[in-house]
Motif scaffolding. Structure first.
Motif, PDB file in Angstrom:
ATOM      1  N   ASN A 127       2.794  14.720   4.516  1.00 40.70           N
ATOM      2  CA  ASN A 127       2.643  14.995   2.866  1.00 40.70           C
ATOM      3  C   ASN A 127       2.722  13.843   2.366  1.00 40.70           C
ATOM      4  OD1 ASN A 127       5.350  15.323   3.669  1.00 40.70           O
ATOM      5  ND2 ASN A 127       5.621  16.462   1.642  1.00 40.70           N
ATOM      6  N   LEU A 128       2.808  12.636   2.649  1.00 44.22           N
ATOM      7  CA  LEU A 128       3.177  11.385   2.152  1.00 44.22           C
ATOM      8  C   LEU A 128       1.962  10.412   2.166  1.00 44.22           C
ATOM      9  CD1 LEU A 128       6.573   9.921   1.693  1.00 44.22           C
ATOM     10  CD2 LEU A 128       4.818   8.133   2.689  1.00 44.22           C
ATOM     11  N   THR A 129       1.758   9.731   1.248  1.00 43.15           N
ATOM     12  CA  THR A 129       0.914   8.481   1.100  1.00 43.15           C
ATOM     13  C   THR A 129       1.421   7.419   0.457  1.00 43.15           C
ATOM     14  OG1 THR A 129      -1.004   9.827   0.828  1.00 43.15           O
ATOM     15  CG2 THR A 129      -1.442   7.583   0.243  1.00 43.15           C
ATOM     16  N   VAL A 130       1.621   6.224   1.124  1.00 42.64           N
ATOM     17  CA  VAL A 130       2.183   4.937   0.395  1.00 42.64           C
ATOM     18  C   VAL A 130       1.067   4.177  -0.122  1.00 42.64           C
ATOM     19  CG1 VAL A 130       3.352   2.988   0.787  1.00 42.64           C
ATOM     20  CG2 VAL A 130       4.182   5.032   1.844  1.00 42.64           C
ATOM     21  N   HIS A 131       1.067   3.821  -1.359  1.00 45.57           N
ATOM     22  CA  HIS A 131       0.234   2.834  -1.927  1.00 45.57           C
ATOM     23  C   HIS A 131       0.891   1.574  -2.331  1.00 45.57           C
ATOM     24  CE1 HIS A 131      -2.254   6.324  -3.152  1.00 45.57           C
ATOM     25  NE2 HIS A 131      -1.161   7.122  -3.303  1.00 45.57           N
ATOM     26  N   SER A 132       0.328   0.506  -1.600  1.00 41.98           N
ATOM     27  CA  SER A 132       1.017  -0.802  -1.585  1.00 41.98           C
ATOM     28  C   SER A 132       0.518  -1.594  -3.055  1.00 41.98           C
ATOM     29  CB  SER A 132       0.731  -1.536  -0.459  1.00 41.98           C
ATOM     30  OG  SER A 132       1.152  -0.974   0.644  1.00 41.98           O
ATOM     31  N   GLN A 133       0.815  -0.934  -4.220  1.00 43.58           N
ATOM     32  CA  GLN A 133       0.475  -1.600  -5.340  1.00 43.58           C
ATOM     33  C   GLN A 133       1.085  -0.754  -6.523  1.00 43.58           C
ATOM     34  OE1 GLN A 133      -3.816  -0.333  -5.065  1.00 43.58           O
ATOM     35  NE2 GLN A 133      -3.423   1.106  -6.721  1.00 43.58           N
ATOM     36  N   LYS A 134       1.265  -1.692  -7.747  1.00 44.33           N
ATOM     37  CA  LYS A 134       1.716  -1.076  -8.672  1.00 44.33           C
ATOM     38  C   LYS A 134       0.657   0.205  -9.386  1.00 44.33           C
ATOM     39  CE  LYS A 134       3.595  -5.431 -10.739  1.00 44.33           C
ATOM     40  NZ  LYS A 134       3.445  -6.288 -11.942  1.00 44.33           N
ATOM     41  N   ILE A 135       1.435   1.033  -9.973  1.00 47.72           N
ATOM     42  CA  ILE A 135       0.790   2.412 -10.232  1.00 47.72           C
ATOM     43  C   ILE A 135      -0.234   2.234 -11.561  1.00 47.72           C
ATOM     44  CG2 ILE A 135       2.615   2.781 -12.071  1.00 47.72           C
ATOM     45  CD1 ILE A 135       2.172   5.916 -11.010  1.00 47.72           C
ATOM     46  N   GLU A 136      -0.075   1.014 -12.346  1.00 49.75           N
ATOM     47  CA  GLU A 136      -1.043   0.900 -13.521  1.00 49.75           C
ATOM     48  C   GLU A 136      -2.351   0.389 -12.907  1.00 49.75           C
ATOM     49  OE1 GLU A 136       2.489  -2.320 -13.885  1.00 49.75           O
ATOM     50  OE2 GLU A 136       2.168  -0.280 -13.056  1.00 49.75           O
ATOM     51  N   ASN A 137      -2.417  -0.346 -11.792  1.00 52.89           N
ATOM     52  CA  ASN A 137      -3.473  -0.674 -10.975  1.00 52.89           C
ATOM     53  C   ASN A 137      -4.211   0.177 -10.155  1.00 52.89           C
ATOM     54  OD1 ASN A 137      -2.862  -3.218 -12.208  1.00 52.89           O
ATOM     55  ND2 ASN A 137      -1.906  -3.947 -10.411  1.00 52.89           N
ATOM     56  N   SER A 138      -3.727   1.345 -10.085  1.00 54.49           N
ATOM     57  CA  SER A 138      -4.314   2.363  -9.157  1.00 54.49           C
ATOM     58  C   SER A 138      -5.428   3.420  -9.749  1.00 54.49           C
ATOM     59  CB  SER A 138      -3.154   3.089  -8.619  1.00 54.49           C
ATOM     60  OG  SER A 138      -3.777   3.925  -7.467  1.00 54.49           O
ATOM     61  N   ASN A 139      -6.189   3.912  -8.972  1.00 52.77           N
ATOM     62  CA  ASN A 139      -6.997   4.970  -9.715  1.00 52.77           C
ATOM     63  C   ASN A 139      -6.162   6.198 -10.183  1.00 52.77           C
ATOM     64  OD1 ASN A 139      -9.568   3.497  -8.928  1.00 52.77           O
ATOM     65  ND2 ASN A 139      -9.450   4.466  -6.954  1.00 52.77           N
ATOM     66  N   LYS A 140      -6.599   6.765 -11.167  1.00 58.77           N
ATOM     67  CA  LYS A 140      -5.900   7.694 -11.906  1.00 58.77           C
ATOM     68  C   LYS A 140      -6.049   8.963 -11.151  1.00 58.77           C
ATOM     69  CE  LYS A 140      -4.591   4.766 -15.054  1.00 58.77           C
ATOM     70  NZ  LYS A 140      -3.797   3.571 -14.548  1.00 58.77           N
TER      71      LYS A 140
END
Length: 184
Positions: free
Chosen positions: A106-119
Motif C-alpha cells: 500500500n506504499l508508493t515512493v516518489h523520488s521528487q519534491k511534492i510540488e513537482n508531482s502530478n496532483k
C-alpha cells in the motif's frame, strides 16, 4: 486518548526488520542518527491513538526521509494508499528497498519534491519537522481540499508557527502532534 492501539505480532516483526535494514543502510549512507528506533516508532504511531485518522483512503507523507512516521503508519493503516515524497536519492532508494523488504504493498515512493508531482487528492497529509506549516500547506496545494486532514509532527515553537491556522494540538514531552482540517 481517543483510540486504543493494539499492535499485531506482524507489526512488531516488521519493525525489527525495518531496524535491521536501517542499520545496514545507515552504515553506508548515514540516513539518520538514531541508534535505537523504538522511541521514533512510538512517536510515529502515537497520533493514531489521539486523532481520528484511520479512515483515510489516500495519504501523503512529505519529506519522508528515513521513513518516520510514514513507514509505521503504513504498516498499521494498511487499507490506506500511502504516497511518500522524498527528493533525496539515497533516502528514496532506502524507502523503496524497505517497501519491498517489508512487503508494504500500500506504499508508493516518489523520488521528487511534492510540488513537482502530478496532483491528486489525499485524505491525509503528514510531515515530520520538515518546514514551517504555511510553507508546507503551500507546497501541498492541489493535493488537498476541505476534507483533507494535515497531521504534523512539530517541536516546541508550534504555536507561533501556526499563527491564525486553527488546529488541534496534543503535546507529549518535546513533541507536538498537530491535526488541521478545513485548510481551504
Amino acid at each position: 486518548m481517543k483510540n486504543s492501539l493494539v499492535l499485531s505480532p506482524e507489526f512488531k516483526d516488521k519493525t525489527v526488520k525495518f531496524a535491521e535494514i536501517l542499520a545496514k543502510f545507515n552504515r553506508i549512507h548515514s540516513l539518520t542518527n538514531y541508534k535505537n528506533i523504538d522511541e521514533q516508532i512510538l512517536d510515529s504511531i502515537t497520533p493514531i491513538e489521539i486523532f481520528d485518522i484511520k479512515d483515510a483512503k489516500v495519504a501523503i507523507d512529505v519529506g519522508s526521509g528515513a521513513g518516520f512516521p510514514a513507514i509505521f503508519l503504513t504498516m498499521i493503516m494498511n487499507e490506506c494508499e500511502w504516497h511518500l515524497f522524498e527528493p533525496n536519492a539515497k533516502k528514496s532508494s532506502f524507502l523503496s528497498y524497505a517497501k519491498v523488504a517489508l512487503n508494504l504493498q500500500n506504499l508508493t515512493v516518489h523520488s521528487q519534491k511534492i510540488e513537482n508531482s502530478n496532483k491528486f487528492h489525499a485524505d491525509l497529509i503528514t510531515s515530520r519537522a520538515l518546514m514551517k506549516t504555511p510553507q508546507l500547506i503551500k507546497i501541498c496545494n492541489g493535493f488537498y481540499d476541505k476534507s483533507t486532514k494535515f497531521l504534523l509532527y512539530k517541536g516546541s515553537s508550534v504555536n507561533e508557527e501556526l499563527g491564525d491556522i486553527k488546529a488541534e494540538i496534543y503535546n507529549n514531552k518535546n513533541r507536538n502532534y498537530i491535526l488541521m482540517e478545513n485548510i481551504c
